[in-house]
Design an enzyme around this catalytic site. Structure first.
Site, mmCIF file in Angstrom:
data_model
loop_
_atom_site.group_PDB
_atom_site.id
_atom_site.type_symbol
_atom_site.label_atom_id
_atom_site.label_comp_id
_atom_site.label_asym_id
_atom_site.label_seq_id
_atom_site.Cartn_x
_atom_site.Cartn_y
_atom_site.Cartn_z
ATOM 1 C CG ASP A 1 -1.918 1.120 1.343
ATOM 2 O OD1 ASP A 1 -2.249 1.616 0.261
ATOM 3 O OD2 ASP A 1 -2.621 1.369 2.428
ATOM 4 C CD GLU B 1 -0.076 5.614 -4.090
ATOM 5 O OE1 GLU B 1 0.474 5.874 -2.812
ATOM 6 O OE2 GLU B 1 -0.695 4.509 -4.237
ATOM 7 C CG ASP C 1 -8.304 4.478 0.046
ATOM 8 O OD1 ASP C 1 -8.143 3.159 -0.118
ATOM 9 O OD2 ASP C 1 -7.753 5.375 0.753
#
Ligand code: MIG
Length: 780
Positions: free
Chosen positions: A413, A416, A501
């Site tokens: 997770d 980025e 999300d």
């Protein structure tokens, strides 16, 4: 996480761009470029490489792999080398034509020149007159211009919060934690600069291989002009694939960027997650609920709170004191556990991962050579430079903590990478790059140390590569399961993805269809969205409808945040539970069909979820639909994705279509009004298909012995049955069984394509005309 509805969010959202067509500037190109042509199994590929003055080659590509043979990517333990283009590619090839141009202004319009000398024109011009041109407009900005004919449609381009056709809007590719998931926030978690242009029955693919920020304007002014703006000091490679059929374009793109191995069987079962199950008692309780209620489930996913103060590769002594026992307890009950790992390493002089990383110089550093520190869950944190092979190997080795504890899957997770209070490190309207040492931090590439923005879109891919290679090394001959949020072209080689999300909104339920279709056409088939929605609060009706669609997501996971209401399948009482259970059971019944689609994907790159145009390119009407899709060739899924509805229109393409749950077949070529009650399986099956189905099982642990029924839809049927051990890589050496099956007049004829696997399965049935009878699979 702050609530979504804060007024300031909407204020700032309003300021975000919705279009960004590139203005033509002056051309300053003084570098060099090369044009090469090749043929991949009959599909034309043209590659243009360009590099600016002062360089002597385009940057190393992390996206392109050498395909050893169809379906097999290189050994994951061998570092990627720049492969010679393209003599080593599989399938038939024609010798490359190579032209090296010296720098000069006139030749900058490379494509225009190529059109004149015949080659390019021959390949592309008669069918898709793109008139592609490019130029370097400043030291850090490259521009591309091309035409989009009226009616041409734009597909792919990775993760886009968009309907299926991406045309008439602009698309920024710069990996961002877009946790609001609203359309005006253009950047998403993943960037895959591969666009498919569909014009009539013809398809062409454009892949601009550069992990720097790209902005594609796909005719936002509806003047039939498209452009790309790329912010880089380094050069790029552009692949133009086709024209050909849609399956061929995706096949060629995945020949270039690699394909996924088969997933472990358990990973395509049902998985349950929550941010977070706070302690081991809760995890055990959730697992017991599944077994007691007899709701099939294969996976429990642990979110960040299993860790010791968010230190990666640790577990909390307070909340998970018996971490290892917990995992083995779950495993005895046929649950596989996946643990989250974020890239941020807590700055803490008593923490081995941090001290080790500092000692060996594994972390990204700022321009003035200090370890870059950003705020994430652990507080002040350092970020490994995953572009370096030695860093990936070191990080991979840390996964030993998890494999020793029996963890089966790894969830990456925040890669980025997301950094609190700096979610948008480059202003959205920037049209230049800052200096290399002023790009958040710097990273090591084969060409030397450069600014992060030049390679930002690779961070997540290379992190998941490390997890993938680590799990494979630590558990030899077991297929890794890695899930990643961020990625770049080629990420399918290492990981499955989920789309971040989303919200428990009906709109995000319907949106998941086009988003996943475009992901699949971008090479990433193993994907899904959080079932029930991540943020906000789900409702019983929404969860029910979400499972009715979600059972067809290749990655099948229920997940939500901590603030909202619980949304496990039983959370909304017995009626919702019964419906969800039925859908989850249907997923397990369809496992043999689903598994053979994954097998197909590993060989050809074909996604499981396919837009109508994949199989019906001549159908003008079908191609525009993105509230229904094909799941493999034989199932048409048309769910209800709006609140309070029980009816919807469904378009059936040519042929005869059977309602999945029985009833008279309907003649295709028209729109029908169909009623789907809350418990209906919203599917039609193409006449003439033979769908292999398993009996209901509680987890894939029981799959190897489960009886299989070949369900014939129509008077005759054709189908495939694929089987192997579901876990090892032996199938790559032929240890699998693949049967081509045919039913005529109620007789099953089974023809083996490969019989390398020693199957334990004994029970096979044929369901024909409402009657089931035992059959055997044997060489006839
Ligand atoms: O800042 O780990 O998208 O799935 O539950 C939020 C907590 C961090 C974002 C992921 C979400 C996950 C959550 N994470």
């Amino acid at each position: 996480m702050k609530p979504v509805e804060m007024a300031s969010d909407w204020e700032s959202a309003r300021k975000l761009p919705t279009r960004a067509e590139a203005k033509r500037r002056d051309n300053v190109f003084a570098g060099q470029s090369v044009v090469e042509n090749a043929l991949f199994a009959g599909v034309e590929v043209i590659r243009v490489s360009a590099w600016p003055k002062g360089h002597n080659a385009p940057p190393h590509s992390y996206a392109i792999v050498h395909a050893v043979s169809p379906g097999l990517v290189e050994d994951a333990n061998v570092p990627y080398e720049e492969e010679p283009w393209p003599d080593d590619m599989d399938d038939e090839l024609e010798g490359p034509e190579r032209r090296v141009e010296q720098s000069n202004q006139d030749l900058a319009r490379e494509f225009a020149d190529v059109i004149e000398d015949g080659q390019w024109q021959e390949v592309v011009d008669p069918i898709l007159p793109l008139k592609l041109e490019w130029q370097q407009s400043s030291e850090t900005c490259w521009q591309f211009f091309f035409d989009l004919a009226p009616g041409a449609r734009c597909l792919g381009l990775g993760e886009r919060n968009s309907s299926l056709n991406l045309r008439s809007s602009s698309h920024t590719l710069f990996n961002t934690d877009n946790h609001l998931h609203i359309e005006s926030m253009d950047s998403m978690y993943k960037s895959i600069p591969f666009l498919i242009i569909e014009q009539g029955e013809h398809f062409i693919g454009l892949f601009l291989d550069s992990p720097a920020r790209q902005r594609w304007d796909l005719d936002s002014l509806i003047t039939s002009q498209a452009s790309i703006e790329l912010l880089s000091r380094r050069g790029w490679q552009l692949y133009c694939i086709g024209p050909s059929t849609l399956p061929n374009i995706v096949k060629t793109f995945t020949t270039l960027t690699g394909r996924a191995k088969l997933p472990p069987m358990w990973a395509i079962g049902h998985q349950q997650c929550r941010w977070s199950y706070p302690d081991q008692e809760t995890v055990i309780r959730i697992a017991h609920e599944f077994r007691q209620r007899r709701i099939p489930c294969d996976g429990i996913v642990l979110d960040i709170d299993y860790m010791d103060d968010y230190r990666v590769f640790t577990s909390s002594a307070e909340r998970f004191p018996d971490f290892k026992d917990l995992i083995s307890d779950l495993s005895r009950n046929n649950f596989k556990v996946t643990a989250i790992i974020d890239p941020g390493v807590k700055e803490d002089s008593k923490y081995f991962v941090y001290t080790d990383g500092v000692k060996h110089d594994y972390f990204c550093k700022t321009g003035d050579d200090k370890v870059f520190i950003g705020e994430v869950w652990p507080g002040r944190s350092a970020f490994p430079d995953f572009l370096k092979q030695e860093v990936r190997m070191w990080w991979a080795a840390q996964h030993g903590f998890h494999t020793e504890n029996g963890i089966a899957g790894i969830w990456n997770d925040m890669n980025e990478p997301a950094i609190f209070k700096n979610q948008e490190p480059l202003a959205w309207d920037a049209d230049q790059l800052p200096a290399d040492d002023d790009q958040l931090f710097m990273q090591e590439t084969p060409e030397g140390r450069i600014g992060h923005f030049e390679v930002r879109n690779l961070y997540g891919s290379m992190m998941s590569r490390s997890s993938f290679e680590g799990m494979l090394a630590l558990r030899p001959n077991q297929r890794p399961f890695v899930l990643t949020r961020s990625g770049y072209a080629g990420v399918q080689r290492y990981a499955a993805v989920w789309l971040g999300d989303n919200m428990s909104w009906w709109h995000h339920l319907s949106r998941s269809i086009p988003m996943l279709l475009n992901m699949g056409m971008s090479g990433v088939a193993f994907s899904g969205v959080d079932i029930g929605g991540f943020g906000h609060n789900c409702s019983g009706e929404l969860l029910t409808r979400w499972y009715a669609l979600g059972m067809f997501y290749p990655f099948f996971r229920n997940h939500c945040w901590m603030k909202g209401d619980a949304q496990e399948p039983w959370a909304f009482g017995p009626v919702v539970e019964a419906h969800c259970k039925k859908f989850i059971e249907t997923r397990y019944r369809l496992l043999p069909y689903i598994y053979s689609l994954f097998w197909e994907n590993s060989r050809s790159g074909a996604p499981l979820m396919r837009p109508m145009a994949w199989h019906y390119p001549e159908d003008q009407f079908a191609r525009e639909l993105d509230d229904q899709f094909l799941f493999g060739e034989n199932l048409l899924v048309a769910p209800i994705v709006e609140r309070g509805r029980t009816w919807r229109s469904v378009y059936l393409p040519e042929g005869l279509w059977h309602p999945f749950e029985g009833g008279e077949p309907l003649q295709g070529g028209q729109v029908y009004k169909i009623q789907w009650n809350l418990d209906a399986i919203p599917v039609f099956v193409k006449d003439g298909s033979l769908i292999p189905m398993s009996d209901v099982i509680q987890s894939t642990e029981d799959y190897a012995r489960a009886p299989i029924t070949f369900h014939c839809f129509g008077k005759s049927g054709r189908g495939v049955f694929f089987e192997d051990d579901g876990n090892s890589l032996d199938y790559e050496n032929g240890d699998y069984n693949e049967w081509r099956l045919k039913v005529d007049d109620g007789q099953l004829i089974a023809q083996p394509v490969e019989l390398g696997f020693d199957s334990r399965r004994k029970d096979f049935r044929l369901l024909y005309n409402g009657k089931a009878e035992s059959v055997t699979l044997s060489i006839s």
